[in-house]
Structures are given as C-alpha cells and as structure tokens.
Design a protein around this motif. Structure first.
Motif, PDB file in Angstrom:
ATOM      1  N   GLN A   1     -25.835  90.455  20.007  1.00  0.00           N
ATOM      2  CA  GLN A   1     -26.496  88.616  19.915  1.00  0.00           C
ATOM      3  C   GLN A   1     -27.119  88.515  21.187  1.00  0.00           C
ATOM      4  OE1 GLN A   1     -27.485  87.585  17.529  1.00  0.00           O
ATOM      5  NE2 GLN A   1     -28.796  86.090  18.452  1.00  0.00           N
ATOM      6  N   GLU A   2     -26.404  88.669  22.305  1.00  0.00           N
ATOM      7  CA  GLU A   2     -27.160  88.080  24.216  1.00  0.00           C
ATOM      8  C   GLU A   2     -28.182  89.359  24.441  1.00  0.00           C
ATOM      9  OE1 GLU A   2     -23.138  85.165  24.903  1.00  0.00           O
ATOM     10  OE2 GLU A   2     -22.713  87.721  25.235  1.00  0.00           O
ATOM     11  N   ILE A   3     -27.772  90.009  24.331  1.00  0.00           N
ATOM     12  CA  ILE A   3     -28.696  91.254  24.835  1.00  0.00           C
ATOM     13  C   ILE A   3     -29.708  91.520  24.039  1.00  0.00           C
ATOM     14  CG2 ILE A   3     -27.379  92.329  26.200  1.00  0.00           C
ATOM     15  CD1 ILE A   3     -27.638  94.678  24.949  1.00  0.00           C
ATOM     16  N   LYS A   4     -29.991  90.697  22.655  1.00  0.00           N
ATOM     17  CA  LYS A   4     -31.649  91.161  22.100  1.00  0.00           C
ATOM     18  C   LYS A   4     -32.516  90.718  23.010  1.00  0.00           C
ATOM     19  CE  LYS A   4     -31.442  90.072  17.203  1.00  0.00           C
ATOM     20  NZ  LYS A   4     -30.996  88.679  15.256  1.00  0.00           N
ATOM     21  N   GLY A   5     -33.250  92.173  22.635  1.00  0.00           N
ATOM     22  CA  GLY A   5     -34.790  91.625  22.904  1.00  0.00           C
ATOM     23  C   GLY A   5     -34.750  92.447  25.379  1.00  0.00           C
ATOM     24  N   LYS A   6     -33.165  92.753  25.131  1.00  0.00           N
ATOM     25  CA  LYS A   6     -33.984  92.952  26.935  1.00  0.00           C
ATOM     26  C   LYS A   6     -33.438  94.353  27.113  1.00  0.00           C
ATOM     27  CE  LYS A   6     -30.982  88.883  28.146  1.00  0.00           C
ATOM     28  NZ  LYS A   6     -31.136  87.254  28.749  1.00  0.00           N
ATOM     29  N   THR A   7     -34.563  94.910  28.200  1.00  0.00           N
ATOM     30  CA  THR A   7     -35.135  96.270  28.506  1.00  0.00           C
ATOM     31  C   THR A   7     -33.769  96.821  28.977  1.00  0.00           C
ATOM     32  OG1 THR A   7     -36.011  95.655  29.857  1.00  0.00           O
ATOM     33  CG2 THR A   7     -37.117  95.955  28.024  1.00  0.00           C
ATOM     34  N   ASN A   8     -33.009  96.209  29.785  1.00  0.00           N
ATOM     35  CA  ASN A   8     -31.698  97.090  29.926  1.00  0.00           C
ATOM     36  C   ASN A   8     -30.540  96.875  29.648  1.00  0.00           C
ATOM     37  OD1 ASN A   8     -30.005  98.168  31.352  1.00  0.00           O
ATOM     38  ND2 ASN A   8     -30.180  96.794  33.879  1.00  0.00           N
ATOM     39  N   ARG A   9     -30.374  98.273  28.879  1.00  0.00           N
ATOM     40  CA  ARG A   9     -28.844  97.739  27.926  1.00  0.00           C
ATOM     41  C   ARG A   9     -27.995  98.959  28.956  1.00  0.00           C
ATOM     42  NH1 ARG A   9     -30.202  95.661  22.560  1.00  0.00           N
ATOM     43  NH2 ARG A   9     -28.495  96.167  22.618  1.00  0.00           N
ATOM     44  N   LYS A  10     -28.062  98.889  29.985  1.00  0.00           N
ATOM     45  CA  LYS A  10     -26.859  99.785  30.454  1.00  0.00           C
ATOM     46  C   LYS A  10     -25.638  99.216  31.036  1.00  0.00           C
ATOM     47  CE  LYS A  10     -29.630 101.874  34.088  1.00  0.00           C
ATOM     48  NZ  LYS A  10     -30.168 102.207  35.180  1.00  0.00           N
TER      49      LYS A  10
ATOM     50  N   ALA B   1     -27.040  92.960  31.913  1.00  0.00           N
ATOM     51  CA  ALA B   1     -27.852  92.186  31.597  1.00  0.00           C
ATOM     52  C   ALA B   1     -26.766  90.924  31.966  1.00  0.00           C
ATOM     53  CB  ALA B   1     -28.642  92.668  30.519  1.00  0.00           C
ATOM     54  N   LEU B   2     -26.042  91.150  31.049  1.00  0.00           N
ATOM     55  CA  LEU B   2     -24.726  89.586  31.534  1.00  0.00           C
ATOM     56  C   LEU B   2     -24.171  90.057  32.227  1.00  0.00           C
ATOM     57  CD1 LEU B   2     -23.554  89.888  28.006  1.00  0.00           C
ATOM     58  CD2 LEU B   2     -25.840  88.654  28.258  1.00  0.00           C
ATOM     59  N   ASP B   3     -24.811  89.930  33.865  1.00  0.00           N
ATOM     60  CA  ASP B   3     -24.142  90.259  35.204  1.00  0.00           C
ATOM     61  C   ASP B   3     -22.955  90.581  35.045  1.00  0.00           C
ATOM     62  OD1 ASP B   3     -26.646  89.170  36.586  1.00  0.00           O
ATOM     63  OD2 ASP B   3     -26.045  86.882  35.395  1.00  0.00           O
ATOM     64  N   GLY B   4     -22.157  91.309  34.033  1.00  0.00           N
ATOM     65  CA  GLY B   4     -21.407  91.911  34.904  1.00  0.00           C
ATOM     66  C   GLY B   4     -19.926  91.230  33.563  1.00  0.00           C
ATOM     67  N   ALA B   5     -20.715  90.307  32.615  1.00  0.00           N
ATOM     68  CA  ALA B   5     -20.050  89.963  31.646  1.00  0.00           C
ATOM     69  C   ALA B   5     -19.711  91.332  30.332  1.00  0.00           C
ATOM     70  CB  ALA B   5     -20.623  88.895  30.893  1.00  0.00           C
ATOM     71  N   PRO B   6     -18.330  91.057  29.952  1.00  0.00           N
ATOM     72  CA  PRO B   6     -17.080  89.951  29.630  1.00  0.00           C
ATOM     73  C   PRO B   6     -16.513  90.200  30.694  1.00  0.00           C
ATOM     74  CG  PRO B   6     -16.872  91.384  28.165  1.00  0.00           C
ATOM     75  CD  PRO B   6     -18.911  91.405  28.339  1.00  0.00           C
TER      76      PRO B   6
ATOM     77  N   GLU C   1     -19.790 104.635  32.013  1.00  0.00           N
ATOM     78  CA  GLU C   1     -20.922 104.327  32.009  1.00  0.00           C
ATOM     79  C   GLU C   1     -21.912 104.574  31.395  1.00  0.00           C
ATOM     80  OE1 GLU C   1     -23.163 104.321  35.469  1.00  0.00           O
ATOM     81  OE2 GLU C   1     -21.895 103.368  36.822  1.00  0.00           O
ATOM     82  N   GLY C   2     -22.698 103.903  29.786  1.00  0.00           N
ATOM     83  CA  GLY C   2     -23.348 104.037  28.952  1.00  0.00           C
ATOM     84  C   GLY C   2     -24.044 103.276  28.480  1.00  0.00           C
ATOM     85  N   VAL C   3     -24.773 102.576  27.749  1.00  0.00           N
ATOM     86  CA  VAL C   3     -25.910 101.436  27.251  1.00  0.00           C
ATOM     87  C   VAL C   3     -24.922 101.125  26.145  1.00  0.00           C
ATOM     88  CG1 VAL C   3     -27.654 103.161  28.400  1.00  0.00           C
ATOM     89  CG2 VAL C   3     -26.776 103.216  26.466  1.00  0.00           C
ATOM     90  N   ILE C   4     -25.281  99.965  25.541  1.00  0.00           N
ATOM     91  CA  ILE C   4     -25.371  99.579  25.129  1.00  0.00           C
ATOM     92  C   ILE C   4     -26.109  99.378  23.548  1.00  0.00           C
ATOM     93  CG2 ILE C   4     -25.057  96.897  23.406  1.00  0.00           C
ATOM     94  CD1 ILE C   4     -22.945  97.257  25.762  1.00  0.00           C
ATOM     95  N   ALA C   5     -25.694 100.032  22.231  1.00  0.00           N
ATOM     96  CA  ALA C   5     -26.653 100.406  20.712  1.00  0.00           C
ATOM     97  C   ALA C   5     -27.050  99.706  20.586  1.00  0.00           C
ATOM     98  CB  ALA C   5     -24.821 101.078  20.154  1.00  0.00           C
TER      99      ALA C   5
END
Ligand SMILES: O=c1[nH]c(=O)c2ncn([C@@H]3O[C@H](COP(=O)(O)OP(=O)(O)OP(=O)(O)O)[C@@H](O)[C@H]3O)c2[nH]1
Ligand SMILES: [Mg+2]
Length: 216
Positions: free
Chosen positions: A108-117, A80-85, A141-145
């Motif tokens: 903080q930056e991915i708050k509310g995003k549905t894609n957490r991969k 969801a952050l285009d590959g950042a950091p 591969e995983g997801v952001i908790a």
C-alpha cells in the motif's frame, strides 16, 4: 569420540529457526532451541540497529541459560520508504499483526512509486555468558513485487522479488533461498570461520562442563 559444543539458537521465529537449522546442519555442534528450556523472559529489541538487537538477544540468552547462544536480527529495507521497516520489520503493522498484514502495508505504501528497490539485511551474533560476542552480517538486494506470490518462507518473502532467479523468495525452496539470502550469506561466513569460532567459544566459556556434550 570428540566432545561437541552445544549452541542455543535464540529465536522465537519458526521460519528463521527452520532456515538456521538447515544452515547449521553440517556443523559439529549440538543445536538447542529456546523450546528445549523452561520459560525464559523475552528480550526487549529496542536497539537502533540490527547489530544492537542481535547482540542483545544472543548475550541475554547466553547469560540466562549458561550456554553459548546465536541470535539473528534481520529485516527488510525499502528504498522508497527511506529504509523502513528496517529494525521494525517484525512489528511494522503492530505487535499482533500477521505476515499478510505487514506486507500488505508495504504494498500500500509504495503503490505508484517507480523505485521498488529493497534489501534484506541480517546480523548474526554469537555470544558467551560473560558478554563477548562475534558478529557476522550480510545483505541481499531485490525489488518489491507488484503483488504477493508463493507460499514458502515467511515474513515478507511473498513480496520480495529476486531478479536473478526471476522469483519471489516465497517461490523458492528453502535450499534455493538459503543459497542467495541475507541469512544464507551471513551463515556462509560463519561456516568459513567455524574452526576459529569453536576455539573462541571454548576459550571464553566460564564453566566447560555445562556446554560440552559427549557424543556417542
Ligand atoms: O520475508 C522475510 N524473509 C526473511 O528471510 C526475513 N528475515 C527477516 N525478516 C523480517 O524481519 C523480521 C525480523 O525481526 P527479528 O529479527 O526481530 O525477528 P523476529 O522478531 O521475527 O524473531 P526473533 O529472532 O527476534 O525471535 C521478521 O519477523 C520478518 O518480518 C524476513 N522476512
Ligand atoms: Mg524479534
């Protein structure tokens, strides 16, 4: 007794050092840390890719110290952050930020995003002082908790949830993390090719005496 090769692990990150020492523990080599030497200049990690930075760290260290050197360049890539950091993972919240500040910024930056991969990537470079290097790379591969959990590991481990084990990396033991992580996978390739790597090092080292230590 056979002579063994000494290899410098070129990292200043204590979490990585601990994992790499564990991953190399059964190899017939003498592992040296940067702390075993006097102060050496820090490499500027200004490459655009993990490959470039891993090679810079390994080849610089090998050239300065005269030993074969292994470096790891790695990082977290959030969809969801285009590959950042990505390559900026170590300094994402500024040079002197803590691990907590870095992962809080991601949450903080991915708050509310549905894609957490997300994924961790790792590139290992093994270089000799004259410049040539071998490269190994892997991804996990995983997801952001939703929130941090666990106190093992380092870096972003508390927010990197690994669905297959239903835990964050910081809730795994070092052995469990190494069995599935980007770094563990890359080292498994190193392990498989280890005999070839030793031959390659011996053939490419300019002065044999310096890096071969006799075992007793
Ligand atoms: O939670 C994590 N679990 C991991 O398994 C992991 N692997 C890498 N990272 C992150 O990516 C940066 C690498 O940057 P990096 O390769 O430049 O390393 P570094 O600057 O920390 O040390 P050095 O090896 O360069 O001396 C690190 O600092 C961490 O923030 C990880 N985070
Ligand atoms: Mg670094």
């Amino acid at each position: 007794m056979q002579n063994s090769i000494a290899l410098v692990v070129a990292t200043r990150n204590k979490g990585k050092t601990s994992e790499i020492r564990e991953l190399l523990k059964d190899f017939p080599i003498e592992i040296k840390n940067l702390d075993d030497f006097g102060p050496i200049p820090q490499v500027e990690e200004d490459g655009d890719t993990f490959d470039e930075n891993a090679y810079k760290k390994a080849s610089f260290t090998a050239r300065i110290l005269g030993y074969p050197a292994l470096a790891d360049d790695s990082g977290l890539l959030v969809d969801a952050l285009d590959g950042a950091p990505g390559v900026y993972s170590a300094r994402y919240a500024g040079e002197n930020a803590t691990d907590e500040e870095r992962y809080a910024k991601i949450l903080q930056e991915i708050k509310g995003k549905t894609n957490r991969k997300a994924a961790f990537e790792c590139v290992i470079s093994i270089a000799v002082p004259t410049g040539p290097a071998l490269t190994y790379e892997a991804r996990c591969e995983g997801v952001i908790a939703e929130q941090p959990s666990g106190s093992n590991g380092f870096g972003y481990d508390p927010i990197f949830y690994y669905p297959e084990l239903k835990k964050t990396f910081a809730e795994l033991t070092q052995e469990e993390k190494n069995s599935v992580s980007h770094r563990g996978k890359a080292f498994r390739e190193v392990q498989e090719e280890f005999d070839k790597i030793l031959i390659w090092i011996r053939q490419n080292m300019p002065v044999q005496e310096k890096f071969i230590c006799s075992e007793d």
